[in-house]
Scaffold this motif. Structure first.
Motif, mmCIF file in Angstrom:
data_model
loop_
_atom_site.group_PDB
_atom_site.id
_atom_site.type_symbol
_atom_site.label_atom_id
_atom_site.label_comp_id
_atom_site.label_asym_id
_atom_site.label_seq_id
_atom_site.Cartn_x
_atom_site.Cartn_y
_atom_site.Cartn_z
ATOM 1 N N THR A 121 0.836 -1.202 0.000
ATOM 2 C CA THR A 121 0.000 0.000 0.000
ATOM 3 C C THR A 121 0.873 1.255 0.000
ATOM 4 O O THR A 121 2.080 1.201 0.291
ATOM 5 C CB THR A 121 -0.897 0.042 1.243
ATOM 6 O OG1 THR A 121 -0.058 0.161 2.395
ATOM 7 C CG2 THR A 121 -1.759 -1.189 1.342
ATOM 8 N N GLY A 122 0.225 2.379 -0.294
ATOM 9 C CA GLY A 122 0.928 3.644 -0.298
ATOM 10 C C GLY A 122 1.526 3.978 1.060
ATOM 11 O O GLY A 122 2.686 4.381 1.175
ATOM 12 N N ALA A 123 0.712 3.803 2.105
ATOM 13 C CA ALA A 123 1.193 4.143 3.450
ATOM 14 C C ALA A 123 2.452 3.355 3.806
ATOM 15 O O ALA A 123 3.380 3.899 4.409
ATOM 16 C CB ALA A 123 0.087 3.892 4.479
ATOM 17 N N VAL A 176 5.354 5.000 2.126
ATOM 18 C CA VAL A 176 5.747 6.230 2.830
ATOM 19 C C VAL A 176 6.523 5.868 4.095
ATOM 20 O O VAL A 176 7.567 6.457 4.396
ATOM 21 C CB VAL A 176 4.513 7.108 3.156
ATOM 22 C CG1 VAL A 176 4.895 8.273 4.050
ATOM 23 C CG2 VAL A 176 3.865 7.621 1.861
ATOM 24 N N PHE A 195 -1.168 14.798 2.681
ATOM 25 C CA PHE A 195 -1.770 13.473 2.879
ATOM 26 C C PHE A 195 -0.760 12.428 2.450
ATOM 27 O O PHE A 195 -0.400 12.344 1.281
ATOM 28 C CB PHE A 195 -3.082 13.280 2.103
ATOM 29 C CG PHE A 195 -3.684 11.932 2.417
ATOM 30 C CD1 PHE A 195 -4.455 11.746 3.552
ATOM 31 C CD2 PHE A 195 -3.402 10.822 1.620
ATOM 32 C CE1 PHE A 195 -4.950 10.486 3.880
ATOM 33 C CE2 PHE A 195 -3.903 9.562 1.950
ATOM 34 C CZ PHE A 195 -4.681 9.402 3.075
ATOM 35 N N HIS A 196 -0.301 11.616 3.408
ATOM 36 C CA HIS A 196 0.669 10.565 3.082
ATOM 37 C C HIS A 196 0.200 9.188 3.535
ATOM 38 O O HIS A 196 0.965 8.230 3.429
ATOM 39 C CB HIS A 196 2.026 10.890 3.710
ATOM 40 C CG HIS A 196 2.670 12.141 3.169
ATOM 41 N ND1 HIS A 196 3.192 12.215 1.891
ATOM 42 C CD2 HIS A 196 2.863 13.363 3.717
ATOM 43 C CE1 HIS A 196 3.699 13.434 1.698
ATOM 44 N NE2 HIS A 196 3.507 14.151 2.782
ATOM 45 N N GLY A 197 -1.029 9.081 4.072
ATOM 46 C CA GLY A 197 -1.524 7.772 4.490
ATOM 47 C C GLY A 197 -2.039 7.800 5.916
ATOM 48 O O GLY A 197 -2.233 8.874 6.497
ATOM 49 N N GLU A 256 4.252 16.034 -1.352
ATOM 50 C CA GLU A 256 3.495 15.692 -2.565
ATOM 51 C C GLU A 256 3.768 16.838 -3.548
ATOM 52 O O GLU A 256 3.517 17.999 -3.196
ATOM 53 C CB GLU A 256 1.998 15.678 -2.278
ATOM 54 C CG GLU A 256 1.528 14.678 -1.255
ATOM 55 C CD GLU A 256 0.198 15.129 -0.641
ATOM 56 O OE1 GLU A 256 -0.856 14.850 -1.234
ATOM 57 O OE2 GLU A 256 0.218 15.766 0.428
ATOM 58 N N ASP A 296 6.427 12.185 -2.783
ATOM 59 C CA ASP A 296 5.322 11.231 -2.692
ATOM 60 C C ASP A 296 4.462 11.421 -3.943
ATOM 61 O O ASP A 296 3.627 12.318 -4.006
ATOM 62 C CB ASP A 296 4.518 11.461 -1.413
ATOM 63 C CG ASP A 296 3.342 10.484 -1.284
ATOM 64 O OD1 ASP A 296 3.017 9.813 -2.274
ATOM 65 O OD2 ASP A 296 2.745 10.415 -0.188
ATOM 66 N N ILE A 355 2.479 9.081 -5.126
ATOM 67 C CA ILE A 355 1.504 7.987 -5.084
ATOM 68 C C ILE A 355 0.239 8.353 -5.862
ATOM 69 O O ILE A 355 -0.298 7.533 -6.603
ATOM 70 C CB ILE A 355 1.182 7.608 -3.618
ATOM 71 C CG1 ILE A 355 2.407 6.929 -2.986
ATOM 72 C CG2 ILE A 355 -0.048 6.714 -3.523
ATOM 73 C CD1 ILE A 355 2.294 6.705 -1.483
ATOM 74 N N GLN A 356 -0.212 9.586 -5.710
ATOM 75 C CA GLN A 356 -1.434 9.997 -6.419
ATOM 76 C C GLN A 356 -1.122 10.857 -7.650
ATOM 77 O O GLN A 356 -1.847 10.812 -8.643
ATOM 78 C CB GLN A 356 -2.373 10.764 -5.474
ATOM 79 C CG GLN A 356 -3.749 10.974 -6.061
ATOM 80 C CD GLN A 356 -4.826 11.385 -5.063
ATOM 81 O OE1 GLN A 356 -5.881 11.858 -5.467
ATOM 82 N NE2 GLN A 356 -4.610 11.205 -3.782
ATOM 83 N N LYS A 369 -0.735 3.309 -5.711
ATOM 84 C CA LYS A 369 -1.965 3.470 -6.490
ATOM 85 C C LYS A 369 -1.868 2.900 -7.919
ATOM 86 O O LYS A 369 -1.988 1.701 -8.076
ATOM 87 C CB LYS A 369 -2.402 4.929 -6.461
ATOM 88 C CG LYS A 369 -2.820 5.327 -5.033
ATOM 89 C CD LYS A 369 -3.706 6.546 -4.950
ATOM 90 C CE LYS A 369 -4.299 6.643 -3.552
ATOM 91 N NZ LYS A 369 -3.765 7.722 -2.744
HETATM 92 C C1 LIG Z 1 -3.382 7.595 -1.282
HETATM 93 C C2 LIG Z 1 -2.131 8.228 -0.867
HETATM 94 C C3 LIG Z 1 -1.280 7.623 0.083
HETATM 95 C C4 LIG Z 1 -1.648 6.365 0.834
HETATM 96 O O1 LIG Z 1 -1.864 5.264 0.010
HETATM 97 P P1 LIG Z 1 -2.688 4.000 0.571
HETATM 98 O O2 LIG Z 1 -2.519 2.971 -0.500
HETATM 99 O O3 LIG Z 1 -4.108 4.440 0.742
HETATM 100 O O4 LIG Z 1 -2.056 3.616 1.864
HETATM 101 C C5 LIG Z 1 -0.080 8.245 0.359
HETATM 102 N N1 LIG Z 1 0.279 9.387 -0.245
HETATM 103 C C6 LIG Z 1 -0.509 9.995 -1.149
HETATM 104 C C7 LIG Z 1 -0.038 11.256 -1.805
HETATM 105 C C8 LIG Z 1 -1.742 9.458 -1.476
HETATM 106 O O5 LIG Z 1 -2.555 10.083 -2.338
#
Ligand SMILES: *Cc1c(COP(=O)(O)O)cnc(C)c1O
Length: 347
Positions: free
Chosen positions: A105-107, A110, A141-143, A193, A226, A228-229, A255
């Motif tokens: 997962t993203g968290a 991180v 937002f990092h998780g 981010e 980060d 992720i998104q 993601k």
């Molecule tokens: C969604 C997100 C996360 C966390 O990812 P998960 O898979 O939900 O744990 C971390 N950082 C950013 C920028 C995100 O958008």
């Protein structure tokens, strides 16, 4: 009760109320479209918070998953498997980096970035034990882990989950002077981010990311993006950092790396940084599993052509042009974003 109402009532009775979903019960999806249990169709503009950058049920990704399901899905990292080396090599190449540390997962990715920066700080930079500091931005937002919510500025995400993990400094997003003032010889990393997603698709001021890059280079501090998104195509580039001509020291990905099929995340960086790990110091049972690698390899192959980034740029220009017409007149106050990623302020 309709099928929709009874499905929602049972979900509310038997699941924790940690989300407040729209009253739609999805039964199937294809491309950008979802169909609910009553047969109504919806255009999915959330796209799994950028986990579905290639659409629902993308043929190439489903085929890659199906083929791998029949062969081997999990070995654990106690053994090598035949998709692992390719996955790491191709992902490192896509990022212009050297090494990959896969998670799910993203968290978790991180968390991995935080652990890596701290270890690098102690072993390479020479920060005294237990003193490492990481600078983050307000409204990040990092998780959702206990460490990650420790440096959230969102009261909902944070309240009642303490005690909190120390070692983080929060500065306003976009403020280079504040970042410079927060830096000490114990600062090991800046974690940002490049576009703040959950905060509302907030764009950095022009020159900010380049300024962070310059400052972190001068002060021997790692720049962790980060993505992720923001990464993997949705903004019209492989990485949102590219819009500012910036290359960080570390990408955090998740993601869309799993194509909306399986959770796949990773930290991607140089050998100088990810080389700090020795066996047993960090890991994950499912991280880098064969099914995850097979799907992610297909995602990487799709991104290598540049075709999806190009399409997100073209469709994004159209989207932003049309949203621009709405902005300022009526319900839509402002519009932000890049490519097929947009944030609106609604009155
Ligand atoms: C969604 C997100 C996360 C966390 O990812 P998960 O898979 O939900 O744990 C971390 N950082 C950013 C920028 C995100 O958008």
């Amino acid at each position: 009760m309709s099928t929709t109402e009874s499905a929602i009532a049972s979900a509310e009775a038997h699941s924790a109320h940690n989300y407040h979903p729209l009253p739609i019960v999805v039964a199937s999806a294809d491309g950008a479209w979802m169909t609910d249990v009553e047969g109504r169709r919806y255009l999915d503009m959330l796209a799994g918070y950028s986990a579905l950058n290639f659409g629902h049920a993308n043929r190439r990704l489903i085929d890659a998953a199906k083929a791998q399901l029949e062969r081997v899905t999990l070995t654990s990292r106690a053994f090598h498997h035949d998709r692992f080396a390719d996955f790491c090599t191709r992902l490192a190449e896509l990022c212009g980096m050297e090494m990959v540390l896969p998670m799910n997962t993203g968290a978790e990715a991180v968390e991995t970035a935080v652990k890596t920066a701290r270890k690098w700080g102690y072993q390479v930079k020479g920060v005294p034990d237990g003193m490492a500091k990481i600078i983050v931005a307000a409204n990040n937002f990092h998780g959702r882990t206990t460490t990650i919510v420790s440096f959230s500025t969102d009261a909902e995400a944070r309240a009642d989950f303490g005690p909190y993990t120390p070692g983080f400094e929060i500065v306003p997003f976009g403020d280079l002077t504040a970042m410079e003032a927060a830096m000490t010889e114990n600062t090991v990393a800046v974690l940002l981010e490049p576009i703040q997603g959950e905060a509302g698709v907030l764009m950095p001021p022009a020159g900010y990311l380049a300024g962070v890059r310059e400052l972190t280079r001068q002060r021997n501090v790692l720049f962790i993006a980060d993505e992720i998104q923001s990464g993997l195509g949705r903004t019209g580039k492989t990485f949102a950092c590219e819009h500012e001509g910036v290359v960080p020291d570390m990408y955090v990905l998740g993601k869309a790396l799993g194509g909306g099929v399986v959770p796949v995340s990773a930290v991607v960086s140089s050998a100088r940084i990810l080389g700090v790990y020795r066996p047993g110091e960090h890991g994950s049972t499912f991280g880098g599993n064969p099914l995850a690698c097979a799907v992610a390899l297909e995602v990487i192959a799709m991104l290598r052509t540049g075709e999806f980034q190009q399409r997100a740029t073209e469709l994004g220009d159209h989207l932003h042009h049309e949203l621009g017409v709405l902005a300022g007149g009526g319900a839509v106050e402002t519009v932000r974003g890049r490519g097929l990623w947009a944030g609106l302020d609604i009155v």
